[in-house]
Design an enzyme around this catalytic site. Structure first.
Site, mmCIF file in Angstrom:
data_model
loop_
_atom_site.group_PDB
_atom_site.id
_atom_site.type_symbol
_atom_site.label_atom_id
_atom_site.label_comp_id
_atom_site.label_asym_id
_atom_site.label_seq_id
_atom_site.Cartn_x
_atom_site.Cartn_y
_atom_site.Cartn_z
ATOM 1 C CD GLU A 1 -14.968 25.158 49.924
ATOM 2 O OE1 GLU A 1 -15.792 24.657 50.712
ATOM 3 O OE2 GLU A 1 -14.872 24.833 48.727
ATOM 4 N NE ARG A 2 -10.971 26.142 47.384
ATOM 5 C CZ ARG A 2 -10.277 25.057 47.067
ATOM 6 N NH1 ARG A 2 -9.007 24.945 47.396
ATOM 7 N NH2 ARG A 2 -10.854 24.068 46.425
ATOM 8 C CD GLU B 1 -17.096 23.801 42.379
ATOM 9 O OE1 GLU B 1 -17.202 24.234 43.530
ATOM 10 O OE2 GLU B 1 -16.208 24.152 41.582
ATOM 11 N NE ARG C 1 -21.473 31.606 44.653
ATOM 12 C CZ ARG C 1 -20.539 30.683 44.483
ATOM 13 N NH1 ARG C 1 -20.842 29.395 44.541
ATOM 14 N NH2 ARG C 1 -19.292 31.023 44.240
ATOM 15 N NE ARG D 1 -15.576 25.581 35.592
ATOM 16 C CZ ARG D 1 -14.787 25.433 36.631
ATOM 17 N NH1 ARG D 1 -13.939 24.409 36.663
ATOM 18 N NH2 ARG D 1 -14.812 26.261 37.643
ATOM 19 C CE LYS E 1 -17.331 31.300 41.485
ATOM 20 N NZ LYS E 1 -16.358 30.225 41.765
ATOM 21 C CG ASP F 1 -13.508 28.935 40.046
ATOM 22 O OD1 ASP F 1 -13.845 29.927 40.700
ATOM 23 O OD2 ASP F 1 -13.366 27.801 40.537
ATOM 24 C CD GLU G 1 -19.256 34.510 43.810
ATOM 25 O OE1 GLU G 1 -20.474 34.225 43.769
ATOM 26 O OE2 GLU G 1 -18.359 33.654 44.000
ATOM 27 C CD GLU H 1 -10.377 29.074 44.972
ATOM 28 O OE1 GLU H 1 -11.339 29.851 45.072
ATOM 29 O OE2 GLU H 1 -10.471 27.893 44.610
ATOM 30 C CD GLU I 1 -1.729 38.609 33.145
ATOM 31 O OE1 GLU I 1 -1.425 39.814 33.345
ATOM 32 O OE2 GLU I 1 -2.600 38.259 32.331
#
Ligand code: GCW
Length: 681
Positions: free
Chosen positions: A159-160, A283, A316, A333, A357, A362, A384, A390, A508
């Site tokens: 994943e990713r 998720e 997490r 969020r 994180k 995210d 993290e 990603e 960026e």
């Protein structure tokens, strides 16, 4: 090329004059410690010296000048004249000393892992042509836990992951050939990484099947010589999902018993097993909310099973509702991690670490540091960081993330108005926690360059170096990496360092400036420009761009109140427009397009300028690289040139997509005539 899998451990032969510089290094060695890790240390030393200096070290017979490899007490026994330093676990001492007319080059570790780290440190210095003959250097890790997470699925996909299939799994099983896993452990050990979670946090419960655990053991066996503990992502519903119980309620004694037995079984096969990483209630992953229990109930349930064996749980903090009502302007969020975990502070067992994180959303191209770092005073925590790119170009574009991570690690939370950098909080130094540290999501794959292109490996290297010592500067980290990876030609070093150090800001510039978010396709590939994908859905990565203005109002006064989660001194920076830094403006505030930044530009003009500037800078990267033609091997030269030329094209795609989008919304043309009405004239 063959050596590419060695990444920064190439041990390329030094030129004759440099070899001469090291002529006085001992020709013999004595290895005092006997263990798998100590064997790796000895072999690595012999191999590194032989490859770089063309000399083959011989076992000493008690009279020659020698490298001494051992733990501190063993070294003391052999050379009582040396006064031993005080060091934390995994630390090491490199010391050149003349005693009883003999030259000793001591590589001493607190434990055998420290000794291995000492060997890698010495070889790194030689590869970078540093002076070592009079060395007296003590090093110890900043925090106890330095782990890598791999999001590998049992079917072999990651994943990713952008570096090919899994080095651990294929077709629902552990791979027969684990050569790459062993090579990976060696790379990780050279950075001082001491744990690796090998399966996706969107976890497959089948890893707990009794026929699977012996397969995990095979991975642990290839990690062990490098001091890297294997660990697993745990699906909290495993007792039920595997059909053993009809519940996974964390407070049900049957469930506790299941975990205890399962953990005992794992330790029976893998006595140095590290523990679990857990993603729950996030998720779509199952979690304690199914039974109305708390995250602490779930974390402690498995922590208690691990405790007798010395294992830990990285739990997490990435718990959020992805069905948020976007119409409610108070919903946010960004508030989720703090809202979910701050009230539980103090309720987690001592072997639980809350893995947070770096930012509250995210892994976007720029976010403020998560306020949760300052919101846990009686709980272990870890930061993290995401090595796999990603949201930052997926290894098809250059984006060196260390400068970004440094901003998070060095960010001062000003707790009680005292200097409180995030790095000190996560390492457990502020509240004297028993443990804490760093987790990096790497997602390397079978690709020979591990991550998909060799420049991206600077991010894995940089993560490891920061996890060992977050006080290192981005400049010194990249200089080390470039020398190790490409050699010591000053023009090569200067060019690559410069490209890497500027790359995050360039990315960026042409994707999402002013803290607005990456503006990528968030419901699809997380790669292409698609700002509209973030709006009007439950995912909560809203930009809130309309015809009048742009940005999320997260103020206490009129917005979601997110800023209120920070300590008061930080609130004072972000809440008033007058002190909020430009680069995070749209993360914290909703403003009209005509709002004037501290820089003197309007928001809309900044968008146009930064996108055009970013695309130009991306084109320059390829030109800079061309100056290295003939100075590095043709294989890597061409591979990277192709990537940079592609990136220059992608930057134009991004520039035009975002500029047109914001022009359509705002109706305000670019003052410089590149976008909008004037551009069409
Ligand atoms: O950024 C998101 C990713 C998911 C990932 C999730 C997480 C493993 O898009 O792929 O799932 O974060 O961190 O759990």
């Amino acid at each position: 090329m063959g050596t590419e899998t060695n990444a920064w451990l190439r041990y390329a032969p030094l030129d004759a004059s440099s070899v001469k510089k090291y002529a006085r290094l001992p020709s013999h060695f004595e290895a005092l410690e006997n263990s798998l890790v100590a064997d790796s240390a000895r072999k690595e030393l012999i191999q590194g010296i032989s490859r770089m200096l063309g000399r083959s070290l011989q076992p000493g017979s008690g009279r020659e000048d020698v490298f001494i490899l051992g733990t501190l007490p063993e070294v003391h026994k052999l050379i009582p004249e040396l006064k031993l330093p005080n060091l934390e676990a995994d630390g090491y001492w490199l010391k050149a000393a003349q005693i009883r007319r003999r030259n000793f080059f001591v590589i001493a570790g607190v434990n055998d892992r420290g000794m291995l780290y000492g060997v890698f440190a010495l070889l790194s210095k030689i590869a970078r042509e540093q002076e070592v003959l009079h060395i007296d250097e003590l090093e110890q890790p900043y925090g106890p836990l330095r782990w890598i997470n791999q999001w590998d699925n049992l079917n072999g996909r990651i994943e990713r992951g952008y570096g090919g299939p899994s080095i651990f799994f294929a077709d629902g099983k552990v791979r027969d050939d684990l050569t790459r896993a062993g090579q990976y452990a060696r790379l990780l050990a050279s950075l001082g990484i001491n744990g690796c979670t090998i399966n996706n946090v969107n976890a497959d419960p089948r890893v707990f099947r009794s026929d699977f655990i012996p397969q995990i053991k095979r991975i642990a066996d290839v990690f062990r010589p490098w001091g890297v503990q294997v660990s697993l992502s745990a699906d909290l519903s495993a007792p039920k999902a595997l059909g053993d119980l009809d519940t996974f309620d964390p407070l049900d004694p049957k469930v506790a018993e299941w975990w205890k037995k399962k953990v005992d079984e794992i330790y029976g096969e893998i006595p140095d097993f590290g523990g679990f990483t857990v993603k729950a209630d996030s998720e779509g992953q199952p979690g304690p909310s199914t039974y109305g229990r708390t995250q602490a109930d779930a974390a402690n349930l498995i922590a208690r099973a691990l405790k007798p064996h010395g294992g830990v749980v990285f739990y997490r903090a990435f718990v959020y509702n992805h069905h948020l009502d976007w119409r409610n302007l108070k919903n946010d969020r960004a508030k989720a991690a703090y809202d979910n975990f701050h009230p539980l502070d103090g309720q987690f067992d001592d072997n639980v670490i809350i893995q947070i994180k770096n930012g509250p959303i995210d892994f976007q191209v720029r976010e403020p540091a998560s306020p949760l770092f300052a919101g846990l005073h009686h709980t272990n925590e870890a930061i993290e960081l995401q090595i796999t790119q990603e949201y930052t170009g997926q290894q098809r574009q250059l984006c060196f993330l260390v400068p970004m991570w440094k901003e998070a690690l060095d960010f001062d939370m000003r707790l009680d108005d005292q200097h409180t950098p995030v790095k000190a909080l996560v390492a457990g130094r502020v509240f004297h926690r028993p443990t804490g540290g760093f987790a990096g999501v790497a997602n390397v794959g079978m690709d020979l360059s591990w991550l998909g292109n060799s420049l991206a490996m600077a991010n894995l290297y940089g993560f490891g170096r920061l996890a060992w010592n977050p006080d290192l500067s981005a400049e010194s980290i990249i200089e080390e990496w470039t020398r190790l990876t490409f050699g010591n030609d000053p023009q090569v070093v200067q060019t690559i360092d410069d490209m890497q150090l500027r790359s995050w800001h360039i990315y960026e510039n042409y994707t999402g400036p002013l803290g607005v978010g990456t503006l990528t396709n968030i419901t699809g590939n997380h790669y292409d420009p698609a700002p509209e994908s973030a709006e009007r859905n439950g995912w909560g990565q809203w930009i809130r761009a309309d015809h009048e203005g742009i940005g999320m109002d997260r103020t206490i006064a009129t917005g979601t109140g997110f800023i209120g989660q920070y300590p008061p001194a930080v609130q004072k920076i972000y809440e008033p427009l007058s002190s909020c830094p430009d680069e995070l403006l749209l993360f914290f505030h909703h403003v009209p397009y005509t709002y004037v930044l501290h820089s003197g530009k309007t928001v809309i003009q900044h968008f146009y300028d930064s996108h055009f500037e970013g695309a130009e800078q991306a084109a320059q990267l390829a030109e800079q690289w061309k100056n290295l033609h003939g100075r590095i091997d043709q294989g890597r030269y061409s591979e990277i040139l192709a990537m940079l030329e592609y990136q220059a094209g992608e930057a134009i795609v991004w520039r035009d997509a975002i500029c047109n989008w914001i022009y359509q919304l705002s109706g305000i043309a670019d003052q410089k005539g590149r976008v909008g009405v004037q551009a069409r004239q």
